[in-house]
Design an enzyme around this catalytic site. Sequence first.
Site, short mmCIF file in Angstrom:
data_model
loop_
_atom_site.label_atom_id
_atom_site.label_comp_id
_atom_site.label_asym_id
_atom_site.label_seq_id
_atom_site.Cartn_x
_atom_site.Cartn_y
_atom_site.Cartn_z
N HIS A 55 0.81 -1.22 0.00
CA HIS A 55 0.00 0.00 0.00
C HIS A 55 0.85 1.27 0.00
O HIS A 55 0.34 2.36 -0.29
CB HIS A 55 -0.99 0.00 1.18
CG HIS A 55 -0.39 0.28 2.52
ND1 HIS A 55 -0.10 -0.70 3.43
CD2 HIS A 55 -0.03 1.45 3.12
CE1 HIS A 55 0.38 -0.16 4.53
NE2 HIS A 55 0.46 1.15 4.35
N SER A 114 4.74 2.90 7.69
CA SER A 114 4.43 1.68 6.94
C SER A 114 5.62 1.22 6.12
O SER A 114 6.24 2.01 5.41
CB SER A 114 3.23 1.94 6.01
OG SER A 114 2.06 2.13 6.74
N ASP A 151 0.10 -7.62 1.44
CA ASP A 151 0.50 -6.22 1.60
C ASP A 151 2.01 -6.06 1.65
O ASP A 151 2.55 -5.36 2.50
CB ASP A 151 -0.14 -5.61 2.85
CG ASP A 151 -0.09 -4.08 2.84
OD1 ASP A 151 0.07 -3.51 1.74
OD2 ASP A 151 -0.18 -3.48 3.92
#
Length: 442
Positions: free
Chosen positions: A161, A279, A191
């Site tokens: 993402h 992230s 992911d």
Amino acid sequence: MKDDNDEMEKKELEGKEPAEKIPEEKELPVKAEKQKKPMSMGKKWAVLVAMAVVFGLIAGSIMYGINAAGNRIQAASNIEETKTVSDDTASDSDNSSDGESTAVEEVTKNAMPSVVTISTMSVEEMRSFFGGTQQYEVEGAGTGVIVGENDSELLIATNNHVVEGATSLSVGFIDESTAEAEVKGSDADNDLAVVSVKLSDISSDTMNQIKIASIGDSDDLELGQQVVAIGNALGYGQSVTCGYVSALNRSLTLTDENGTTINSTGLIQTDAAINPGNSGGALLNMKGELVGINEAKSSSTPDGSSVDNIGFAIPIDKAEESLKDLMNLPTREKVDASQASYLGIQGGSVTSDVTQLYGIPSGVIVSEVVENGPADQAGIQKGDVITELDGRSIGNMEQLQDVLQYYASGETVKVTVQRAQGGSYQEQEISVTLGAASDAQK
């Protein structure tokens, strides 16, 4: 009588235990002062009023600073293995706050060269005030971890993402140098993604300062074990947070910017602060080993209640196989518009809700096949669910369109589809020769 009071106060002060040091933060130096004579009652009230005013000003400044920061969020062969903290140092951290602080500093110093910042540019469509839509370039920020290299590239792990939909990527290293990067491959279901940087684009000085991360064993993690998180929080650059393993084998439902829902399972939960931009960053044990890829934080419960200190990371033992597969994919660059290709289908994304209700695999379900188009000639049928193209995971229509930007018309690629047969879906691999996008527009 005054001397007796002074003596009693002195004994009380001497009997107090020193304040316990807080891990991660250095204590502010305290200036030693001589004991002063007792003040009159009037002076005491004056001091209390003054302290209250000062405290109010400080508290207001802190809240303003937080709000201001929140508003800004919108607006080699010579690479060495990461050194690890000695067992002696780690054991010292269990016995004293001084040892714990020292261990965190050592982990940070040794692991920081393995962590990079990732900056992205993507295009988003937004409704204009007068109707219709307009396209805008949007800047994004994330983190990556150096996990390997080959003869020509440095390989960096991150979250899917972070890079999904990006039209351009750049990577920032510990010495603040930057280099352009490409998405080597992505795994939407888990992911995960791997980003590559050409070794020829990295200076020798930078190569001497960066490291490949040392991989740990996330299966060995236990509740209460201390961990360190490093990431590009808020896009401001690398920052360090520290906490503990709060829980294991957690599940999390994520929705990306394209509206695709991802169900992540087996996650590490930690109270080390994880913020936007973290992230794809590193979750490290106290040996400085990579045990997780930071993925998300939870800021509210289903009923809307706010929560703090709940972050999640993908265990490295779960991510390792997928990352190895992605690292072995050939790196491709986007083709020129004159060579743009098309598949010849119309379809839509299969969300997790649809998967749960109807058992349809996640991917792109084909709603129509263009007659005599590339997909039709290859044998792709209406109702097929496309899950991979040339070994690259396809989780939604946007990802399929993104992947096709790296393939020229006339190339033959393997498309993996799930086809309904006998009440269940069976996987099939179909070779498709891509057509020219200019032909599709006629």
